[in-house]
Motif scaffolding. Structure first.
Motif, mmCIF file in Angstrom:
data_model
loop_
_atom_site.group_PDB
_atom_site.id
_atom_site.type_symbol
_atom_site.label_atom_id
_atom_site.label_comp_id
_atom_site.label_asym_id
_atom_site.label_seq_id
_atom_site.Cartn_x
_atom_site.Cartn_y
_atom_site.Cartn_z
ATOM 1 N N ALA A 70 0.643 -1.227 0.015
ATOM 2 C CA ALA A 70 -0.078 -0.095 -0.062
ATOM 3 C C ALA A 70 0.860 1.244 0.007
ATOM 4 N N GLY A 71 1.854 1.177 0.664
ATOM 5 C CA GLY A 71 2.814 2.320 0.926
ATOM 6 C C GLY A 71 3.504 2.491 -0.680
ATOM 7 N N ARG A 72 3.753 1.401 -1.064
ATOM 8 C CA ARG A 72 4.727 1.412 -2.245
ATOM 9 C C ARG A 72 3.783 2.088 -3.483
ATOM 10 N N ASP A 73 2.500 1.741 -3.455
ATOM 11 C CA ASP A 73 1.455 2.252 -4.444
ATOM 12 C C ASP A 73 1.215 3.805 -4.269
ATOM 13 N N LEU A 74 1.245 4.264 -3.043
ATOM 14 C CA LEU A 74 1.027 5.432 -2.923
ATOM 15 C C LEU A 74 2.217 6.351 -3.191
ATOM 16 N N ARG A 75 3.579 5.964 -3.171
ATOM 17 C CA ARG A 75 4.834 6.423 -3.665
ATOM 18 C C ARG A 75 4.778 6.396 -5.003
ATOM 19 N N ARG A 76 4.202 5.312 -5.940
ATOM 20 C CA ARG A 76 4.352 5.423 -7.308
ATOM 21 C C ARG A 76 3.278 6.028 -7.797
ATOM 22 N N LEU A 77 2.221 6.341 -7.213
ATOM 23 C CA LEU A 77 1.257 7.537 -7.644
ATOM 24 C C LEU A 77 1.736 8.970 -7.609
ATOM 25 N N CYS A 78 2.503 9.102 -6.318
ATOM 26 C CA CYS A 78 2.929 10.374 -6.487
ATOM 27 C C CYS A 78 3.866 10.767 -7.305
ATOM 28 N N LEU A 79 4.874 9.772 -7.622
ATOM 29 C CA LEU A 79 5.804 9.947 -8.423
ATOM 30 C C LEU A 79 5.352 10.460 -9.974
ATOM 31 N N LYS A 80 4.223 9.494 -10.238
ATOM 32 C CA LYS A 80 3.709 9.617 -11.331
ATOM 33 C C LYS A 80 3.106 10.768 -11.925
ATOM 34 N N ALA A 81 2.375 11.430 -10.681
ATOM 35 C CA ALA A 81 1.638 12.712 -10.666
ATOM 36 C C ALA A 81 2.654 13.868 -10.839
ATOM 37 N N ILE A 82 3.945 13.854 -10.305
ATOM 38 C CA ILE A 82 4.867 14.713 -10.394
ATOM 39 C C ILE A 82 5.617 14.622 -11.722
ATOM 40 N N ASN A 83 5.753 13.554 -12.298
ATOM 41 C CA ASN A 83 6.299 13.391 -13.840
ATOM 42 C C ASN A 83 5.332 13.927 -14.692
ATOM 43 N N GLU A 84 3.975 13.866 -14.302
ATOM 44 C CA GLU A 84 3.051 14.364 -15.449
ATOM 45 C C GLU A 84 2.621 15.797 -15.007
ATOM 46 N N ASP A 85 3.174 16.410 -13.741
ATOM 47 C CA ASP A 85 2.835 17.885 -13.412
ATOM 48 C C ASP A 85 1.247 17.922 -13.321
#
Length: 322
Positions: free
Chosen positions: A47-62
């Motif tokens: 669950a923590g890893r999925d949160l981190r991945r979502l956040c990094l994806k949002a950052i990359n997509e701005d």
């Protein structure tokens, strides 16, 4: 703008949906016995890893970066605190620290990063992949704090643990380790740079340090300035300029010195030719005096005689610190 509006709800909704199981898992982890906690641990980490991945994806997509990164950092921090207070589960605490630190570095929100690293002293029993990530980001933080000896220790530890087949990860570590090592005159070999695809990044700069070519160094640094600024190593690589100057003076000394006395007119002539402009006597004296004050050269500048008297024992010391 149409694409942004259509994608934005997806990220926001995904973030909100991921927060629900995180809250449930945290509640279960606090109120269950050790057997249940051990059983829940893999799902808790996922669950923590999925949160981190979502956040990094949002950052990359701005997309909704401030909103999503704030909630993710808050959730991961709570998850870390929950598990860090359990002695039987503390071995997995480094997993959440790594997730947190990745998000913090990506968002340049590093105010509390040092506290996270300080909370975990012994990580020797954790998975090697977690140790590599932990030491890598510890080293990067040490670079930003100008603790170069600490940075070298952490990055070398990460490189040592990282398996030989993980070429991409080893290359990433070397991108930060090489700038630190060069400041101690430990230059990487051409074979190492070519092996990890770093010759284009560091090749000209390292060759400049070897040969004392000021013009080549300044041109290469200007071309790669943005990349070094982006990963936080620009100020370190910029310090290599002192090593280039030292090497130039050293080569002139070998050719022109008389009883360990070097006429600064020779240095001025070489510097003026490399930079394509005439340098004054005072400028060259100041440059050489600066090298002496930083212990890169063992000597004394005499402005009235326009010369530098160098130590007969070790005019260019092998051990120095910038």
């Amino acid at each position: 703008s149409v694409l942004f509006c259509s994608v934005l709800p997806y990220f926001v909704t995904a973030n909100q949906n991921l927060q629900v199981p995180v809250v449930v898992f945290r509640t279960l982890m606090r109120h269950s016995n050790n057997t249940v906690k051990t059983w829940l641990l893999p799902a808790y980490c996922r669950a923590g890893r999925d949160l981190r991945r979502l956040c990094l994806k949002a950052i990359n997509e701005d997309i909704a970066v401030a909103q999503i990164s704030t909630t993710v950092i808050d959730a991961l921090t709570k998850m870390f605190k929950t598990i860090n207070g359990e002695p039987a589960l503390k071995i997995k605490a480094v997993h959440f620290v790594n997730d947190l630190v990745r998000v913090q570095f990506k968002t340049n929100n590093l105010l509390l990063t040092a506290n996270l690293f300080a909370a975990l002293r012994d990580i020797g029993k954790t998975a090697k992949a977690e140790q590599v990530t932990f030491n890598f980001y510890s080293g990067r933080l040490a670079i930003l704090k100008d603790d170069l000896s600490g940075a070298e220790m952490k990055l070398e530890s990460a490189l040592k643990i990282c398996p030989a087949w993980a070429q991409r990860q080893r290359r990433q570590i070397l991108c930060f380790l090489i700038p630190v090592r060069v400041l101690q005159a430990r230059l990487p070999s051409k074979q190492l740079l070519v092996k990890y695809g770093l010759d284009g990044l560091f090749g000209d700069l390292v060759d400049s340090v070897r040969t004392g070519d000021i013009q080549r160094f300044e041109r290469a640094l200007t071309l790669r300035e943005r990349g070094f600024m982006r990963n936080g190593t620009y100020l370190i690589v910029e310090k290599w300029g002192s090593l280039v100057l030292r090497r130039l003076v050293q080569r002139i000394f070998w050719l022109k010195h008389e009883q360990y006395r070097l006429k600064l007119a020779h240095v001025r002539k070489a510097l003026s030719w490399q930079r394509g402009e005439e340098l004054s006597q005072g400028e060259v004296q100041s440059i050489v005096a600066g090298l002496c004050s930083r212990k890169l050269i063992q000597g004394t500048v005499f402005p009235s005689h326009d010369l530098c008297s160098l130590s007969k024992k070790e005019p260019f010391p092998k051990n120095f610190s910038l």
